[in-house]
Scaffold this motif. Structure first.
Motif, PDB file in Angstrom:
ATOM      1  N   HIS A 188       0.794  -1.214   0.000  1.00 47.95           N
ATOM      2  CA  HIS A 188       0.000   0.000   0.000  1.00 47.95           C
ATOM      3  C   HIS A 188       0.838   1.282   0.000  1.00 47.95           C
ATOM      4  O   HIS A 188       1.967   1.309   0.510  1.00 47.95           O
ATOM      5  N   LEU A 189       0.237   2.312  -0.567  1.00 46.39           N
ATOM      6  CA  LEU A 189       0.677   3.683  -0.360  1.00 46.39           C
ATOM      7  C   LEU A 189      -0.203   4.221   0.753  1.00 46.39           C
ATOM      8  O   LEU A 189      -1.429   4.285   0.610  1.00 46.39           O
ATOM      9  N   CYS A 190       0.410   4.589   1.869  1.00 47.57           N
ATOM     10  CA  CYS A 190      -0.334   4.938   3.081  1.00 47.57           C
ATOM     11  C   CYS A 190      -0.252   6.438   3.336  1.00 47.57           C
ATOM     12  O   CYS A 190       0.848   7.017   3.313  1.00 47.57           O
ATOM     13  N   GLY A 191      -1.395   7.068   3.584  1.00 45.54           N
ATOM     14  CA  GLY A 191      -1.410   8.507   3.800  1.00 45.54           C
ATOM     15  C   GLY A 191      -2.204   8.914   5.022  1.00 45.54           C
ATOM     16  O   GLY A 191      -3.195   8.267   5.395  1.00 45.54           O
ATOM     17  N   GLU A 192      -1.739   9.983   5.660  1.00 47.61           N
ATOM     18  CA  GLU A 192      -2.472  10.622   6.741  1.00 47.61           C
ATOM     19  C   GLU A 192      -2.453  12.127   6.514  1.00 47.61           C
ATOM     20  O   GLU A 192      -1.430  12.684   6.105  1.00 47.61           O
ATOM     21  N   LEU A 193      -3.583  12.764   6.758  1.00 47.00           N
ATOM     22  CA  LEU A 193      -3.648  14.217   6.796  1.00 47.00           C
ATOM     23  C   LEU A 193      -3.852  14.607   8.251  1.00 47.00           C
ATOM     24  O   LEU A 193      -4.827  14.191   8.882  1.00 47.00           O
ATOM     25  N   ARG A 194      -2.928  15.393   8.780  1.00 48.19           N
ATOM     26  CA  ARG A 194      -2.961  15.769  10.190  1.00 48.19           C
ATOM     27  C   ARG A 194      -3.132  17.279  10.351  1.00 48.19           C
ATOM     28  O   ARG A 194      -2.890  18.043   9.408  1.00 48.19           O
ATOM     29  N   ALA A 195      -3.523  17.688  11.546  1.00 50.93           N
ATOM     30  CA  ALA A 195      -3.719  19.107  11.839  1.00 50.93           C
ATOM     31  C   ALA A 195      -3.346  19.383  13.287  1.00 50.93           C
ATOM     32  O   ALA A 195      -3.124  18.463  14.086  1.00 50.93           O
TER      33      ALA A 195
END
Length: 280
Positions: A188-195
């Motif tokens: 997998h290509l794993c992504g997270e968008l954080r803030a």
């Protein structure tokens, strides 16, 4: 030669435009990780795409592994703009990129760095679940090139990129920083968008009015991708917007479509008096 010169001209024009622009571009901050996860998604790297050579899928995995660290940990401060190509740069064999799948004049082809649109597809899908503003996005939903295989997101919600004049760019118009975390595994290509803080709203992306239909002897795929904004405190939907509407020509064998195809609708006949007036 004419085509290559035109491409180089486009690349130079984009570089000149960015050089004289007042835009502040986001940069990676590898030693800083924002605390709150806004959205996460894993994208399967090796997917069955019609009769495409599986070797190109393996090459894509290599290219994604090279590009991911260049985007990982990028911090988008308020007022800053994320640019995919500003971070990744040109894809060359000298950097280790391999030949992958590209779309050339509506057909599957191969080229160095091919398949990286999967990267921006992942980023775009996460951004759609946030308050970030998409300022450059190129759509390639006029053709349905491959039959579905473990599809996770609505058809036509992806991106198209070409270094560097077809970019994927996102601006942060909020009052807090956002961050992309991107890594690869064997699958997998794993992504997270954080803030920095948990946003007060939540977004849901869904497909509506989806069907296949015939027209002029061809089969087309139609759908609408919409986004619902929900207030986390009340649970109420506060807005609904259409992201895009697709009516894509299906270029693979219709026998691979596993849902009914709507027959072509006959055009309504003109009233006799109107036809007579037009003839006159």
């Amino acid at each position: 030669m004419t085509y290559r010169l035109a491409v180089q001209r486009m690349i130079i024009e984009r570089k000149a435009k960015d050089f004289f622009s007042s835009t502040t571009f986001a940069r990676p901050r590898p030693h800083e990780v924002l605390p709150e996860v806004v959205y996460r998604h894993n994208s399967l790297i090796r997917r069955k795409l019609g009769n495409v050579d599986l070797h190109l899928q393996e090459n894509k995995a290599v290219s994604l592994g090279i590009a991911a660290p260049l985007v990982n940990s990028v911090l988008i401060q308020p007022g800053e703009t994320f640019s995919f190509w500003k971070l990744v740069g040109s894809c060359t064999e000298a950097k280790g990129y391999r030949e992958g799948l590209v779309i050339n004049h509506g057909r599957a082809d191969s080229g160095i760095g091919g398949g990286l649109c999967q990267f921006t597809n992942l980023l775009h899908w996460m951004v759609l679940h946030s308050e970030l503003t998409v300022v450059e996005h190129h759509h390639h939903g006029d053709l349905d090139l491959f039959p579905d295989f473990h599809r996770q997101i609505p058809f036509g919600s992806g991106t198209s990129i070409i270094y560097n004049y077809l970019d994927y760019r996102v601006r942060n118009d909020t009052d807090q920083a956002y961050q992309f975390l991107v890594t690869t595994t064997d699958e997998h290509l794993c992504g997270e968008l954080r803030a920095e803080r948990v946003p007060a709203t939540k977004f849901h992306i869904r497909e509506e009015d989806a069907y296949f239909h015939e027209a002029d002897g061809n089969v087309y795929r139609h759908n609408k991708v919409v986004r619902l904004t929900r207030d986390k405190r009340t649970g109420l939907v506060t807005s609904k917007e259409q992201i895009i509407e697709n009516n894509a020509l299906v270029v693979y064998d219709r026998s691979l479509i596993n849902v009914p195809i709507l027959p072509e609708r006959p055009r309504p006949e003109e009233p006799d008096e109107l036809l007579a007036a037009v003839t006159a």
